[in-house]
Structure formats: C-alpha cells, structure tokens
Design a protein around this motif. Structure first.
Motif, mmCIF file in Angstrom:
data_model
loop_
_atom_site.group_PDB
_atom_site.id
_atom_site.type_symbol
_atom_site.label_atom_id
_atom_site.label_comp_id
_atom_site.label_asym_id
_atom_site.label_seq_id
_atom_site.Cartn_x
_atom_site.Cartn_y
_atom_site.Cartn_z
ATOM 1 N N SER A 58 0.845 -1.188 0.000
ATOM 2 C CA SER A 58 0.000 0.000 0.000
ATOM 3 C C SER A 58 0.883 1.243 0.000
ATOM 4 N N GLU A 60 -0.725 4.212 0.716
ATOM 5 C CA GLU A 60 -1.599 5.159 1.403
ATOM 6 C C GLU A 60 -1.206 5.316 2.868
ATOM 7 N N PRO A 75 2.608 3.879 5.258
ATOM 8 C CA PRO A 75 2.138 2.500 5.099
ATOM 9 C C PRO A 75 3.191 1.513 5.588
#
Length: 276
Positions: A58, A60, A75
C-alpha cells in the motif's frame, strides 16, 4: 517483529487439547542439516525466506487527529515469512508412518486457521492490521525440492511450506499541527493582481463537559450567517469566510454557547468548543 511470529507459531502448535503425537512433540526452529539428531519427537519450522507481500503493498498513509495534532503513519511494509515444516518422530516401530501422521496433524491445524488466532499472538502482534494471514503455500515452481534440501545440508524429506504475513513499520510516524484554517486568494488573469480579499475555511470540534464529541450540534458564524452541523466525531467546517473578528455560536439541545474567534486562526489558536 519476525521473532514474535515465531513465538506465536510455537504457542499455536502447543495449544491445549491437541491429540498425540503432536501433543507430546517438541516445537523447534532449527536449520535441519544432516545429521539432525534429536532425542524427542519434534516438529521443526525452519524460517528459510522473508519476502515482501506484493498483494498487500500500500502507498496510502493513515492520518490520525488527536487534539490539535495530526499524526501521519506511513504504510507498513508487509512481509511473508516462509517456514519449511517437517516432522521428526523418535522411537516406535514404523517411523515413516509416524512422520506422516504428525505432519498430517500439523497440516490439519494450520489449514483450519486462515490467521494465527489472537489467543496465541504476542501482545505486539495483536495490534497488527490486518491480522496475520497464515496459509500452506505451494512452491513457486522455480525451487527444485532436491536442490533445496541439498542446499540446507540434508536429504529430501516430506514437508509443508507455511507462509505468515507480518507488518513492519519501517518509517517513523510524522507529527504535524492540525490545519484549522485554510485560505483561498483569487487573482486576475493574465495580470495576476489580487481580485478581492482572501476568504477562508475554518474547522474545529465540539465537545461536551466530559470531553466527548457532540453529534449534530449546530455551529454558525453569527455575523456572516454561515452554519453547519457537527459530524459523528463532533467535527465541523465552515467556508467562504473573510478575515476578521466574529462570533462562533454552538447550539446543542437546550444549550447555546458563543465564542469570539479570529479568522484566520492566530498561532496556538483554534476553533474547538467545549460546552459547559
């Protein structure tokens, strides 16, 4: 963190209520080189590879707001820990069948648990999100079993490959002051001169006397006629406000409370309201 995965696997394979021979077997994490001499029936889990789990990658970050601060958590790096699981019976009259029985018990136990149950996790791993996936996996098609066993110094043997995914925090959490007012300035095109005075958006939180968020409280800037309602976390925002001094009015049930504010917010200032 990886050593805690190993500790959790050990607790999982030594849980109460198991049937023999797994119940009485030792759980070890050795490299099974030849000769691998043991004085007790053993299940061995050799951690032979750690690789990134690309499916769970990820980019994010997660932002948490606490008081007037925002915490940005990068992340996590999610890694697959690959264990070679083998059974090593000691004593008895038919060691191959005893080995197969022991390996089948381990397979049944792991295949029936898509994650390591929380009861067997270390306290740190209980905080992992998502919880640690655990599965029996297939060889990737490149690794030759005979060559693999030769590489670790033993002869080919029946085994399972077990993968457990763990999250590793590789970057520090960043701390910033929360944004409580933002401004927009319009300019002419193509000259670039200011078209009008800037206007602002402000935001804050409404709390009750016990510091719990107040939901659906009315919040307004009296002089401008701008109003809104707080959300499920007691937060609100109001936009299109010019700079200046105003009255922020909060209404929750029979309680109405006014507060003098400045737009934009001065240093160390804000728009949070605690009802009294």
């Amino acid at each position: 963190m990886i050593h805690e995965v190993t500790e959790s696997l050990e607790a999982f394979l030594k849980q109460p209520g198991l049937q023999p021979p797994l119940r009485d077997a030792a759980i070890r994490f050795d490299r099974p080189t030849d000769p691998y001499a043991l004085d007790q029936t053993t299940v061995n889990l050799f951690l032979f590879e750690v690789r990134e789990n690309l499916e769970l990658r990820s980019n994010e970050s997660v932002t948490r707001r606490v008081g007037g601060q925002s915490f940005v958590e990068p992340p996590a790096y999610r890694a697959n820990c690959l264990y070679l699981v083998t059974a090593w019976p000691v004593g008895g009259t038919d060691l191959p069948k005893q080995e197969h029985q022991l390996l089948a018990q381990v397979l049944q136990l792991i295949a029936g648990a898509p994650v390591i149950p929380p009861a067997f996790l270390t306290p740190q791993l209980q905080l992992q999100e998502p919880t640690l996936p655990m599965m029996v996996v297939q060889p990737d098609g490149v690794r030759n079993p005979a060559e693999f066993w030769a590489a670790i110094g033993n002869r080919i043997k029946a085994s399972l490959l077990v993968s457990v995914t763990v999250s590793l925090q590789v970057f520090d959490t960043a701390e910033y002051p929360s944004v409580i007012s933002s401004g927009i300035r319009l300019k002419t095109v193509p000259g670039g001169a200011d078209l009008d005075a800037p206007f602002f958006r402000i935001g804050g939180t409404v709390l009750d006397a016990a510091s719990a968020p107040v939901v659906n409280a009315g919040v307004s800037v009296v002089e401008r006629g701008r109003s809104t309602l707080t959300d499920a976390e007691g937060r609100f925002s109001l936009s299109a406000l010019p700079g200046g001094n105003f009255t922020l009015r909060v209404t929750a049930g029979a309680v109405t409370q006014d507060r003098a504010i400045v737009v934009p917010a001065p240093a160390l200032g804000g728009y949070d309201v605690q009802l009294t």
